[in-house]
Design a protein around this motif. Structure first.
Motif, mmCIF file in Angstrom:
data_model
loop_
_atom_site.group_PDB
_atom_site.id
_atom_site.type_symbol
_atom_site.label_atom_id
_atom_site.label_comp_id
_atom_site.label_asym_id
_atom_site.label_seq_id
_atom_site.Cartn_x
_atom_site.Cartn_y
_atom_site.Cartn_z
ATOM 1 N N ASP A 88 -11.703 1.601 -3.120
ATOM 2 C CA ASP A 88 -12.602 2.157 -1.805
ATOM 3 C C ASP A 88 -11.278 1.849 -0.723
ATOM 4 O O ASP A 88 -11.944 3.099 0.244
ATOM 5 C CB ASP A 88 -14.149 1.017 -1.978
ATOM 6 C CG ASP A 88 -14.740 1.529 -2.706
ATOM 7 O OD1 ASP A 88 -15.784 2.185 -3.240
ATOM 8 O OD2 ASP A 88 -15.467 -0.070 -3.094
ATOM 9 N N PHE A 89 -10.778 0.943 -0.777
ATOM 10 C CA PHE A 89 -9.520 1.206 0.381
ATOM 11 C C PHE A 89 -8.320 0.140 -0.269
ATOM 12 O O PHE A 89 -7.874 0.289 -1.500
ATOM 13 C CB PHE A 89 -9.811 -0.617 0.983
ATOM 14 C CG PHE A 89 -11.386 -0.235 1.370
ATOM 15 C CD1 PHE A 89 -11.522 0.438 2.450
ATOM 16 C CD2 PHE A 89 -12.267 -0.915 1.069
ATOM 17 C CE1 PHE A 89 -12.894 0.059 3.609
ATOM 18 C CE2 PHE A 89 -13.343 -1.296 1.729
ATOM 19 C CZ PHE A 89 -13.885 0.110 2.897
ATOM 20 N N ILE A 90 -7.025 0.570 0.242
ATOM 21 C CA ILE A 90 -6.188 0.128 0.338
ATOM 22 C C ILE A 90 -4.986 0.095 0.865
ATOM 23 O O ILE A 90 -5.417 -0.041 1.850
ATOM 24 C CB ILE A 90 -4.777 2.085 -0.442
ATOM 25 C CG1 ILE A 90 -5.502 2.525 -1.321
ATOM 26 C CG2 ILE A 90 -2.978 1.472 -0.890
ATOM 27 C CD1 ILE A 90 -5.140 3.749 -1.737
ATOM 28 N N ILE A 91 -4.563 -1.226 0.650
ATOM 29 C CA ILE A 91 -3.551 -2.171 2.121
ATOM 30 C C ILE A 91 -1.877 -2.129 1.098
ATOM 31 O O ILE A 91 -1.426 -2.725 -0.159
ATOM 32 C CB ILE A 91 -3.828 -2.641 2.330
ATOM 33 C CG1 ILE A 91 -5.739 -3.489 1.951
ATOM 34 C CG2 ILE A 91 -3.403 -4.326 2.661
ATOM 35 C CD1 ILE A 91 -6.133 -5.224 2.313
ATOM 36 N N THR A 92 -0.948 -1.687 2.279
ATOM 37 C CA THR A 92 -0.047 -2.407 2.144
ATOM 38 C C THR A 92 0.277 -2.549 3.436
ATOM 39 O O THR A 92 -0.009 -2.828 4.244
ATOM 40 C CB THR A 92 0.583 -0.361 1.973
ATOM 41 O OG1 THR A 92 0.291 0.108 3.127
ATOM 42 C CG2 THR A 92 0.056 0.933 1.248
ATOM 43 N N GLU A 93 2.242 -2.482 3.460
ATOM 44 C CA GLU A 93 2.644 -2.979 4.326
ATOM 45 C C GLU A 93 2.426 -2.291 5.741
ATOM 46 O O GLU A 93 2.338 -2.982 6.643
ATOM 47 C CB GLU A 93 3.787 -3.430 4.326
ATOM 48 C CG GLU A 93 4.967 -2.587 4.131
ATOM 49 C CD GLU A 93 5.365 -1.742 3.132
ATOM 50 O OE1 GLU A 93 5.627 -0.443 3.514
ATOM 51 O OE2 GLU A 93 4.582 -1.770 2.119
ATOM 52 N N LYS A 94 2.295 -0.925 5.620
ATOM 53 C CA LYS A 94 1.876 -0.508 7.107
ATOM 54 C C LYS A 94 0.499 0.427 7.646
ATOM 55 O O LYS A 94 0.404 0.333 8.862
ATOM 56 C CB LYS A 94 2.862 0.599 6.486
ATOM 57 C CG LYS A 94 4.563 0.524 6.527
ATOM 58 C CD LYS A 94 5.292 2.113 6.363
ATOM 59 C CE LYS A 94 6.517 1.686 5.544
ATOM 60 N NZ LYS A 94 7.005 2.254 5.904
ATOM 61 N N ASP A 95 0.248 0.141 6.046
ATOM 62 C CA ASP A 95 -1.232 0.512 6.444
ATOM 63 C C ASP A 95 -2.730 -0.244 5.802
ATOM 64 O O ASP A 95 -2.203 -0.598 5.078
ATOM 65 C CB ASP A 95 -1.448 1.969 5.779
ATOM 66 C CG ASP A 95 -0.440 2.966 6.939
ATOM 67 O OD1 ASP A 95 -0.852 3.553 7.994
ATOM 68 O OD2 ASP A 95 0.262 3.155 5.666
ATOM 69 N N PHE A 96 -3.927 0.040 6.233
ATOM 70 C CA PHE A 96 -4.836 -0.275 5.689
ATOM 71 C C PHE A 96 -5.885 0.614 5.908
ATOM 72 O O PHE A 96 -5.995 1.731 6.034
ATOM 73 C CB PHE A 96 -5.949 -0.739 7.073
ATOM 74 C CG PHE A 96 -7.061 -1.753 5.936
ATOM 75 C CD1 PHE A 96 -7.097 -2.909 5.610
ATOM 76 C CD2 PHE A 96 -8.170 -1.337 5.482
ATOM 77 C CE1 PHE A 96 -8.198 -3.786 4.915
ATOM 78 C CE2 PHE A 96 -9.338 -1.914 4.627
ATOM 79 C CZ PHE A 96 -9.230 -3.187 4.782
ATOM 80 N N ILE A 97 -6.163 1.287 4.145
ATOM 81 C CA ILE A 97 -6.394 2.825 4.189
ATOM 82 C C ILE A 97 -8.176 2.920 3.357
ATOM 83 O O ILE A 97 -8.014 1.922 2.435
ATOM 84 C CB ILE A 97 -5.953 3.690 2.676
ATOM 85 C CG1 ILE A 97 -4.124 3.717 3.099
ATOM 86 C CG2 ILE A 97 -6.252 5.496 2.782
ATOM 87 C CD1 ILE A 97 -3.168 3.968 2.199
#
Length: 193
Positions: free
Chosen positions: A177-186
């Motif tokens: 449902d979601f992806i968290i990276t060091e740059k974004d919360f998708i």
């Protein structure tokens, strides 16, 4: 581009990340995760236990336990080719298991019902913006994710280079449902399409 090639390409980049980058990016990602409403509202969380150069979840697991969350981690039943969620009370309970990944002690498994889980933290070699993922080839999450309640949230943790426009997927693949990276919360576009 096929899954095997993409997996190898991305994992090669990840393998070459230095320890400082892995730790600093992981800290950003985990801080975003624990600040999220998804985390705050969840009482029963399942998280992968990081190994190699994955986004480091060891501190997250310890923090969630400290925050009073019920935490389960995967136990791989290699004989039956399934992944089982097992409750833990301390990350130090874990022992080397499947592929050397820290895992619940097979002699002390505390299995929980997957339907009781509110939030699952999912690993992957590669994700796309729709939430589809390429795992490590075992298919364990592909078999496990359909067992969850429909309202259980799933979050993929990844470094930004692991998120691409599109990965090849099959009809049985379940997007996160979601992806968290060091740059974004998708927030992913597709929900179990």
């Amino acid at each position: 581009m096929n899954k095997i090639f993409l997996r190898e390409q991305i994992l090669e980049i990840r393998k070459n990340l230095n320890v400082q980058k892995v730790e600093s990016f992981s800290d950003i990602i985990i801080n975003t995760l624990i600040s999220s409403e998804l985390y705050k509202k969840a009482s029963n969380i399942m998280s992968y236990v990081s190994f190699n150069n994955e986004v480091n979840t060891h501190g997250f697991i310890a923090k969630a336990i400290e925050d009073g969350k019920k935490i389960s981690v995967p136990y791989i039943d290699n004989k039956n080719k399934v992944m089982l969620p097992c409750l833990i009370h301390d990350i130090n309970e874990l022992v080397p298991g499947y592929f050397g990944i820290l895992s619940p002690d097979p002699n002390r498994l505390k299995l929980i019902d997957e339907k009781s889980i509110d939030l699952v933290i999912v690993p992957g070699a590669c994700f796309d913006i729709n939430g589809y993922r390429i795992g490590y080839g075992g298919g364990y999450y592909d078999k496990f994710l359909p067992l969850l309640r429909k309202d259980t949230s799933t979050i993929g943790l990844a470094f930004s280079f692991q998120v691409i426009d599109k990965v090849p997927y099959e009809k049985y693949d379940i997007p996160v449902d979601f992806i968290i990276t060091e740059k974004d919360f998708i927030e992913c576009e597709v929900k179990n399409a």
